[in-house]
Motif scaffolding. Structure first.
Motif, PDB file in Angstrom:
ATOM      1  N   ILE A 250     -10.457  28.698  63.931  1.00 32.75           N
ATOM      2  CA  ILE A 250     -10.852  30.025  64.729  1.00 32.75           C
ATOM      3  C   ILE A 250     -10.866  29.735  66.058  1.00 32.75           C
ATOM      4  CG2 ILE A 250     -12.589  31.800  65.024  1.00 32.75           C
ATOM      5  CD1 ILE A 250     -13.581  31.059  62.323  1.00 32.75           C
ATOM      6  N   LYS A 251      -9.790  30.248  66.872  1.00 32.37           N
ATOM      7  CA  LYS A 251      -9.655  30.243  68.094  1.00 32.37           C
ATOM      8  C   LYS A 251     -10.752  30.979  68.993  1.00 32.37           C
ATOM      9  CE  LYS A 251      -5.109  30.085  69.720  1.00 32.37           C
ATOM     10  NZ  LYS A 251      -3.866  30.557  70.225  1.00 32.37           N
ATOM     11  N   LEU A 252     -11.305  30.031  69.913  1.00 29.31           N
ATOM     12  CA  LEU A 252     -12.328  30.535  70.993  1.00 29.31           C
ATOM     13  C   LEU A 252     -11.845  30.762  71.962  1.00 29.31           C
ATOM     14  CD1 LEU A 252     -15.552  28.902  69.669  1.00 29.31           C
ATOM     15  CD2 LEU A 252     -14.738  31.026  69.071  1.00 29.31           C
ATOM     16  N   LEU A 253     -11.173  29.948  72.666  1.00 30.98           N
ATOM     17  CA  LEU A 253     -10.410  29.912  74.037  1.00 30.98           C
ATOM     18  C   LEU A 253      -9.034  29.610  73.671  1.00 30.98           C
ATOM     19  CD1 LEU A 253     -13.320  28.047  76.074  1.00 30.98           C
ATOM     20  CD2 LEU A 253     -12.871  30.518  75.884  1.00 30.98           C
ATOM     21  N   LYS A 254      -8.104  29.293  74.863  1.00 33.22           N
ATOM     22  CA  LYS A 254      -6.925  28.964  74.674  1.00 33.22           C
ATOM     23  C   LYS A 254      -6.454  27.556  73.901  1.00 33.22           C
ATOM     24  CE  LYS A 254      -2.560  28.803  77.332  1.00 33.22           C
ATOM     25  NZ  LYS A 254      -1.890  29.026  78.696  1.00 33.22           N
ATOM     26  N   LYS A 255      -7.286  26.806  74.403  1.00 36.59           N
ATOM     27  CA  LYS A 255      -7.121  25.390  73.541  1.00 36.59           C
ATOM     28  C   LYS A 255      -8.262  25.075  72.813  1.00 36.59           C
ATOM     29  CE  LYS A 255      -3.505  23.896  76.627  1.00 36.59           C
ATOM     30  NZ  LYS A 255      -2.828  22.469  77.218  1.00 36.59           N
ATOM     31  N   TYR A 256      -9.126  25.501  72.617  1.00 39.32           N
ATOM     32  CA  TYR A 256     -10.489  25.370  71.803  1.00 39.32           C
ATOM     33  C   TYR A 256     -10.892  26.132  70.820  1.00 39.32           C
ATOM     34  CZ  TYR A 256     -10.719  22.511  76.101  1.00 39.32           C
ATOM     35  OH  TYR A 256     -10.596  21.729  77.147  1.00 39.32           O
ATOM     36  N   GLY A 257     -11.431  25.720  69.727  1.00 35.57           N
ATOM     37  CA  GLY A 257     -11.954  26.553  68.863  1.00 35.57           C
ATOM     38  C   GLY A 257     -13.007  25.826  67.712  1.00 35.57           C
ATOM     39  N   ILE A 258     -13.151  26.735  67.001  1.00 42.85           N
ATOM     40  CA  ILE A 258     -14.069  26.003  65.696  1.00 42.85           C
ATOM     41  C   ILE A 258     -13.385  25.733  64.282  1.00 42.85           C
ATOM     42  CG2 ILE A 258     -16.185  26.535  66.686  1.00 42.85           C
ATOM     43  CD1 ILE A 258     -16.355  28.742  64.615  1.00 42.85           C
ATOM     44  N   SER A 259     -13.685  24.741  63.611  1.00 47.55           N
ATOM     45  CA  SER A 259     -12.978  24.852  62.251  1.00 47.55           C
ATOM     46  C   SER A 259     -13.871  24.597  61.260  1.00 47.55           C
ATOM     47  CB  SER A 259     -12.207  23.088  62.094  1.00 47.55           C
ATOM     48  OG  SER A 259     -10.941  23.249  63.143  1.00 47.55           O
ATOM     49  N   PHE A 260     -13.402  25.297  59.901  1.00 47.05           N
ATOM     50  CA  PHE A 260     -14.585  25.190  58.990  1.00 47.05           C
ATOM     51  C   PHE A 260     -13.566  24.743  57.689  1.00 47.05           C
ATOM     52  CE2 PHE A 260     -15.990  27.555  55.085  1.00 47.05           C
ATOM     53  CZ  PHE A 260     -17.309  26.953  54.962  1.00 47.05           C
ATOM     54  N   MET A 261     -13.987  23.761  57.047  1.00 47.05           N
ATOM     55  CA  MET A 261     -12.984  23.513  55.892  1.00 47.05           C
ATOM     56  C   MET A 261     -13.928  23.069  54.702  1.00 47.05           C
ATOM     57  SD  MET A 261     -11.988  19.669  57.357  1.00 47.05           S
ATOM     58  CE  MET A 261     -11.663  20.485  59.184  1.00 47.05           C
ATOM     59  N   ILE A 262     -13.446  23.090  53.353  1.00 46.94           N
ATOM     60  CA  ILE A 262     -14.033  22.817  52.322  1.00 46.94           C
ATOM     61  C   ILE A 262     -12.996  21.882  51.590  1.00 46.94           C
ATOM     62  CG2 ILE A 262     -14.651  23.364  50.072  1.00 46.94           C
ATOM     63  CD1 ILE A 262     -15.545  26.034  51.063  1.00 46.94           C
ATOM     64  N   GLU A 263     -13.333  20.880  51.266  1.00 49.15           N
ATOM     65  CA  GLU A 263     -12.499  19.684  50.843  1.00 49.15           C
ATOM     66  C   GLU A 263     -13.143  19.057  49.373  1.00 49.15           C
ATOM     67  OE1 GLU A 263     -13.306  15.442  52.771  1.00 49.15           O
ATOM     68  OE2 GLU A 263     -12.109  16.988  53.647  1.00 49.15           O
ATOM     69  N   SER A 264     -12.119  18.700  48.351  1.00 47.36           N
ATOM     70  CA  SER A 264     -12.510  18.096  47.207  1.00 47.36           C
ATOM     71  C   SER A 264     -12.158  16.619  47.258  1.00 47.36           C
ATOM     72  CB  SER A 264     -11.666  18.804  45.979  1.00 47.36           C
ATOM     73  OG  SER A 264     -12.054  17.919  44.638  1.00 47.36           O
ATOM     74  N   HIS A 265     -13.116  15.762  47.217  1.00 50.73           N
ATOM     75  CA  HIS A 265     -13.068  14.459  47.562  1.00 50.73           C
ATOM     76  C   HIS A 265     -12.844  13.719  46.169  1.00 50.73           C
ATOM     77  CE1 HIS A 265     -13.431  10.830  49.759  1.00 50.73           C
ATOM     78  NE2 HIS A 265     -14.489  10.308  49.034  1.00 50.73           N
ATOM     79  N   SER A 266     -11.986  13.058  45.877  1.00 47.13           N
ATOM     80  CA  SER A 266     -11.610  12.272  44.538  1.00 47.13           C
ATOM     81  C   SER A 266     -11.524  10.834  44.873  1.00 47.13           C
ATOM     82  CB  SER A 266     -10.390  12.649  43.936  1.00 47.13           C
ATOM     83  OG  SER A 266     -10.674  14.168  43.435  1.00 47.13           O
ATOM     84  N   GLY A 267     -12.567   9.955  44.690  1.00 43.92           N
ATOM     85  CA  GLY A 267     -12.469   8.591  44.833  1.00 43.92           C
ATOM     86  C   GLY A 267     -13.133   7.833  43.822  1.00 43.92           C
ATOM     87  N   GLY A 268     -13.834   6.826  44.280  1.00 45.53           N
ATOM     88  CA  GLY A 268     -14.998   6.405  43.343  1.00 45.53           C
ATOM     89  C   GLY A 268     -15.851   7.284  42.547  1.00 45.53           C
TER      90      GLY A 268
ATOM     91  N   ILE B 124     -17.912  21.705  59.073  1.00 46.47           N
ATOM     92  CA  ILE B 124     -17.761  22.514  60.371  1.00 46.47           C
ATOM     93  C   ILE B 124     -17.725  21.805  61.555  1.00 46.47           C
ATOM     94  CG2 ILE B 124     -20.430  23.267  60.531  1.00 46.47           C
ATOM     95  CD1 ILE B 124     -19.384  26.077  61.162  1.00 46.47           C
ATOM     96  N   GLY B 125     -16.759  22.119  62.576  1.00 49.46           N
ATOM     97  CA  GLY B 125     -16.921  21.466  63.824  1.00 49.46           C
ATOM     98  C   GLY B 125     -15.980  22.120  64.674  1.00 49.46           C
ATOM     99  N   PHE B 126     -15.783  21.408  65.676  1.00 50.20           N
ATOM    100  CA  PHE B 126     -14.699  22.040  66.890  1.00 50.20           C
ATOM    101  C   PHE B 126     -13.204  21.384  66.919  1.00 50.20           C
ATOM    102  CE2 PHE B 126     -17.337  18.942  68.792  1.00 50.20           C
ATOM    103  CZ  PHE B 126     -16.383  18.252  69.566  1.00 50.20           C
ATOM    104  N   TYR B 127     -12.512  21.859  67.776  1.00 52.74           N
ATOM    105  CA  TYR B 127     -10.917  21.142  67.886  1.00 52.74           C
ATOM    106  C   TYR B 127     -10.585  21.637  69.362  1.00 52.74           C
ATOM    107  CZ  TYR B 127      -8.709  25.640  67.018  1.00 52.74           C
ATOM    108  OH  TYR B 127      -8.372  26.895  67.185  1.00 52.74           O
ATOM    109  N   THR B 128      -9.574  20.762  69.810  1.00 56.53           N
ATOM    110  CA  THR B 128      -9.202  20.952  70.842  1.00 56.53           C
ATOM    111  C   THR B 128      -7.409  20.931  70.759  1.00 56.53           C
ATOM    112  OG1 THR B 128      -8.662  20.478  73.520  1.00 56.53           O
ATOM    113  CG2 THR B 128      -9.588  18.865  71.846  1.00 56.53           C
TER     114      THR B 128
END
Length: 184
Positions: free
Chosen positions: A152-170, A178-182
């Motif tokens: 989700i873009k908040l400013l021109k080059k910055y925003g927040i991320s929301f993701m759900i992942e299925s982790h398959s390992g041991g 949830i977090g931010f990105y640039t």
């Protein structure tokens, strides 16, 4: 005659490579930081080492490209009975990347990882010369992650991320981050 065909084939391949890739598609870098929970599955086969507690996950990632992006990541999981660092490489698809004015960009990704950490083996009652009841063992883990999310873009080059992942390992688990990105 055969050498001429090989030279023509090399020339054709060089032209296809030179004009087939959009060189400006690799000018976009996305750097992100996310944090969330790692919830293990409740099946005994999904938790080979007996790890059934929820952990906290912190994940850093770097992406490069436009619609199809390369992904490299580092995740650190910290739970009551284990901790693990994971290095991953994979790919991300942004299907709506051509809509530059869009505020929300959904994505799906697959990531292969290699993890190294430690865990407390709850099946052992004593171990070592000290006779402690909490035996820590080194663990090495490899697997894959499948995920989906939205930027989700908040400013021109910055925003927040929301993701759900299925982790398959041991251990199989689900992660919500949830977090931010640039964008650079």
């Amino acid at each position: 005659m055969k050498m001429l065909k090989i030279k023509n084939l090399k020339y054709l391949l060089t032209l296809l490579i030179a004009f087939g890739f959009a060189f400006n598609s690799y000018s976009k870098f996305q750097v992100g930081f996310t944090a969330g929970t790692d919830t293990p599955g409740n099946l005994a086969s999904a938790n080979k080492r007996g790890i059934t507690t929820t952990a906290t996950t912190v994940k850093f990632f770097l992406q490069s490209g436009d619609m199809f992006r390369w992904l490299s990541s580092f995740a650190y999981n910290l739970g009551t009975s284990y901790s693990q660092g994971e290095f991953g490489v994979g790919g991300v698809i942004y299907p709506l990347n051509s809509l530059n004015k869009s505020v929300m960009q959904p994505f799906i990704y697959v990531n292969g990882f290699l993890g190294l950490g430690r865990f407390k083996d709850s099946t052992k009652t004593t171990c070592g010369s000290g006779g402690s009841t909490a035996c820590e063992e080194t663990r090495m883990d490899a697997g894959y992650e499948l995920g989906a999310g939205v930027d989700i873009k908040l400013l021109k080059k910055y925003g927040i991320s929301f993701m759900i992942e299925s982790h398959s390992g041991g251990e199989a688990s689900q992660r919500m981050l949830i977090g931010f990105y640039t964008l650079n």
